[in-house]
Design a protein around this motif. Structure first.
Motif, PDB file in Angstrom:
ATOM      1  N   THR A   1       9.836  14.802   1.975  1.00  0.00           N
ATOM      2  CA  THR A   1       9.490  13.916   3.146  1.00  0.00           C
ATOM      3  C   THR A   1       8.052  14.097   3.273  1.00  0.00           C
ATOM      4  OG1 THR A   1       9.835  15.722   4.656  1.00  0.00           O
ATOM      5  CG2 THR A   1      11.716  14.136   4.533  1.00  0.00           C
ATOM      6  N   PHE A   2       7.257  13.407   3.961  1.00  0.00           N
ATOM      7  CA  PHE A   2       5.710  13.495   3.820  1.00  0.00           C
ATOM      8  C   PHE A   2       5.370  14.672   4.522  1.00  0.00           C
ATOM      9  CE2 PHE A   2       7.005   8.939   3.843  1.00  0.00           C
ATOM     10  CZ  PHE A   2       6.177   8.544   2.779  1.00  0.00           C
ATOM     11  N   ARG A   3       4.224  15.296   3.743  1.00  0.00           N
ATOM     12  CA  ARG A   3       3.579  16.471   4.113  1.00  0.00           C
ATOM     13  C   ARG A   3       4.377  17.876   4.339  1.00  0.00           C
ATOM     14  NH1 ARG A   3      -1.209  15.293   3.272  1.00  0.00           N
ATOM     15  NH2 ARG A   3      -2.023  16.585   4.757  1.00  0.00           N
ATOM     16  N   SER A   4       5.094  17.638   3.350  1.00  0.00           N
ATOM     17  CA  SER A   4       6.076  18.860   3.335  1.00  0.00           C
ATOM     18  C   SER A   4       5.715  20.080   2.332  1.00  0.00           C
ATOM     19  CB  SER A   4       7.444  18.430   2.731  1.00  0.00           C
ATOM     20  OG  SER A   4       7.413  18.079   1.489  1.00  0.00           O
ATOM     21  N   GLY A   5       4.490  19.772   1.781  1.00  0.00           N
ATOM     22  CA  GLY A   5       4.064  20.694   0.632  1.00  0.00           C
ATOM     23  C   GLY A   5       4.378  20.358  -0.729  1.00  0.00           C
ATOM     24  N   SER A   6       4.717  19.222  -0.522  1.00  0.00           N
ATOM     25  CA  SER A   6       5.478  18.389  -1.901  1.00  0.00           C
ATOM     26  C   SER A   6       4.311  18.365  -3.037  1.00  0.00           C
ATOM     27  CB  SER A   6       6.153  17.015  -2.049  1.00  0.00           C
ATOM     28  OG  SER A   6       5.252  16.050  -1.512  1.00  0.00           O
TER      29      SER A   6
ATOM     30  N   VAL B   1      11.854  19.788  -1.606  1.00  0.00           N
ATOM     31  CA  VAL B   1      10.930  20.430  -0.995  1.00  0.00           C
ATOM     32  C   VAL B   1      10.833  20.295   0.619  1.00  0.00           C
ATOM     33  CG1 VAL B   1       8.366  20.777  -0.774  1.00  0.00           C
ATOM     34  CG2 VAL B   1       9.431  20.438  -2.968  1.00  0.00           C
ATOM     35  N   CYS B   2      11.051  21.240   1.261  1.00  0.00           N
ATOM     36  CA  CYS B   2      11.112  20.985   2.860  1.00  0.00           C
ATOM     37  C   CYS B   2      10.127  22.142   3.404  1.00  0.00           C
ATOM     38  CB  CYS B   2      12.754  21.498   3.140  1.00  0.00           C
ATOM     39  SG  CYS B   2      13.682  20.502   2.905  1.00  0.00           S
ATOM     40  N   ARG B   3       9.778  21.695   4.729  1.00  0.00           N
ATOM     41  CA  ARG B   3       9.076  22.594   5.261  1.00  0.00           C
ATOM     42  C   ARG B   3       9.599  23.040   6.695  1.00  0.00           C
ATOM     43  NH1 ARG B   3       2.587  20.901   6.390  1.00  0.00           N
ATOM     44  NH2 ARG B   3       2.052  22.495   7.613  1.00  0.00           N
ATOM     45  N   ALA B   4       9.531  24.383   6.898  1.00  0.00           N
ATOM     46  CA  ALA B   4      10.312  25.012   7.962  1.00  0.00           C
ATOM     47  C   ALA B   4       9.784  24.785   9.408  1.00  0.00           C
ATOM     48  CB  ALA B   4      10.387  26.573   7.901  1.00  0.00           C
TER      49      ALA B   4
END
Length: 512
Positions: A296-301, A390-393
């Motif tokens: 998803t957008f701005r996840s650190g991908s 890739v996910c962001r917590a």
């Protein structure tokens, strides 16, 4: 922004235009061209573009009388934006109306080709098109620079890099200038969403409309009270102005209503046609395996894809299916084949690598005839494949980052300059949070239904133990992991303002 096929080869210089300033520029026949306000001079000339002075005068005159909010869809580098912002500046409303801008904002030749289906021509528009796309930060950075140097940036509320169908704007607008409808296919795709963004009473201005027949098509999506087609009075004019009045309805984000479910036979035929094109194109490029970074957008991908590129796996930073929406109307054929051929054009060593954001997968599914029940068949198109999720917590931090990037157009930064600080907007950040959370849920649903077990990377965990986390990821991908390269050129965009926004947003939620 004009698609390349409709781009003219030269821009028009400003002329000295004088005329009376009247309260009402309309007469019984439409807009009276002799009643338009004179176009003001700017500290620097109006930016390059394809709008003639008479068209800029119309935008300036109408914006000057608008109470807003105002939305521009397709700003390019700011020629039309300058006229609109100047009109809002010189208007009588206090406070000044909200003015939002959204544009694709291409920032590389590869992105241009992927979005428009043809290579970036260095000579296009006298060279200014390529200069804008290849400028650091792309055409969106040029737009911001042009508005700033003409002292107009302060009259813009937000500048968003993206697709109006995929961006939750959260407002209904009293004036909408749209340079994103260039034919029947784009009208069918875009006009329902554009119409849904209008206030009960709104003024629309459309660029590149020269025939009454196409004006009829556009107006079929609106509730027109009166309209004016510039080509009827000016041979070279190409603006359509429509006064719209529709019953009040709850505001909806663009593209929020699902399209009708196709019949089983139609979907089957689309899958068969798309599958044949897909197999032939993959074979022609010698593709033997795929690596897909799902996110998803701005996840650190982008950070993860940059690390992987530095360690021998290039290509994951490119969102190669961002333009799949262009192929959801017509059945898969030559255009879809050309689109897929472009997506595969820089595959390395038989490996196709791409980044997939959830909206891009959803549009690819529509284009190829795959619904939720066909998730396994959709995933099988890439086989054999390795998927990385890739996910962001910290979802709130991600939402603030997502909203801020949309407002400023700055998605990746390599220089050391300070980040712009857009004005806080609780509802917009909440919409960004909902979009991110839903995107993660939909990826999980897709993987479960497709029987795919992705390599899962959490951004915060990777950063906390970069040597260990990166080595583990490289090993899982079959890449050398003994001494991984850990330095990439990206600069972290999160700063003290991001933290302040996050704290304010969480505090506001206690009062919702």
């Amino acid at each position: 922004m004009l698609p390349p096929a409709q781009t003219r080869s030269r821009s028009f210089e400003m002329a000295d235009i004088e005329g009376p300033v009247l309260i009402d520029p309309w007469d019984k026949d439409g807009l009276a061209l002799d009643r338009l306000d004179p176009l003001p001079a700017l500290p620097f000339r109006y930016p390059d573009g394809w709008m003639r002075p008479i068209e800029l005068r119309i935008l300036y005159t109408l914006a000057r009388r608008s109470a807003g909010p105002v939305l521009e869809v397709g700003s390019w580098i700011g020629r039309s934006s300058s006229a609109i912002a100047a009109g809002l500046r010189d208007g009588v409303c206090d406070p000044k109306p909200v003015y939002d801008i959204i544009d694709f904002g291409p920032c590389s030749a590869a992105e241009w080709q992927q979005r428009f289906g043809q290579k970036l021509n260095i000579e296009m528009g006298g060279g200014h098109v390529a200069a804008a796309v290849l400028h650091p930060g792309g055409s969106m950075a040029v737009l911001i620079d042009n508005m700033r140097r003409n002292d107009l940036l302060g009259h813009v509320t937000s500048i968003i890099r993206g697709d109006v169908l995929e961006t939750p704007l959260g407002r209904r607008y009293g004036m909408i200038f749209c340079d994103a409808v260039h034919g029947e296919v784009e009208a069918k795709r875009t006009m329902p969403a554009i119409a849904a963004l209008a206030a009960e009473r709104a003024l629309f201005v459309f660029d590149d409309v020269t025939t009454e027949a196409f004006a009829d098509t556009i107006c079929s999506y609106l509730k027109p009270v009166r309209r004016f087609l510039l080509s009827g009075k000016d041979t070279y004019g190409k603006l359509l102005v429509v006064e719209h009045h529709a019953p009040a309805a709850p505001a909806k984000p663009a593209g929020s209503a699902p399209r009708p479910v196709p019949s089983l036979e139609t979907a089957r035929q689309r899958r068969a046609a798309a599958g044949a094109i897909w197999r032939d194109t993959f074979a022609a490029h010698g593709i033997e395996r795929s690596v897909i970074l799902a996110s998803t957008f701005r996840s650190g991908s982008t950070y993860v894809s940059s690390l992987l590129a530095a360690n021998g796996l290039p290509g994951l930073s490119h969102e190669r299916f961002a333009d799949a929406w262009r192929h959801i109307v017509d059945p898969p054929g030559e255009a879809f084949g050309a689109f897929l051929n472009t997506a595969l054009s820089d595959a390395h060593g038989g490996c196709f690598a791409t980044k997939l954001m959830w909206p891009h997968l959803a549009r690819l599914a529509e284009a190829t005839g795959h619904g939720r029940d066909e998730a396994a068949d959709l995933g099988a198109l890439f086989r054999p494949a390795r998927w990385i999720q890739v996910c962001r917590a910290d979802k709130v931090a991600q939402a603030v980052s997502f909203w801020r990037a949309k407002m400023t157009g700055r998605w990746q930064v390599y220089a050391t300059e300070a980040e712009p600080e857009p004005e806080y907007d609780f509802l917009a950040i909440r919409n960004a949070l909902h979009e991110i959370e839903l995107g993660d849920r939909l990826w999980d649903d897709f993987f479960a239904r497709a029987g795919i077990e992705p390599l899962r990377v959490t951004y915060e965990a990777l950063v906390a133990d970069l040597p260990g986390g990166l080595s583990e990821l490289l090993s899982a991908l079959g890449l050398p992991a003994e001494v991984p390269a850990e330095r990439v050129g990206l600069r972290r965009q999160r700063d003290s303002y991001s933290k302040a926004l996050q704290e304010r947003f969480l505090g506001d939620f206690y009062r919702v």
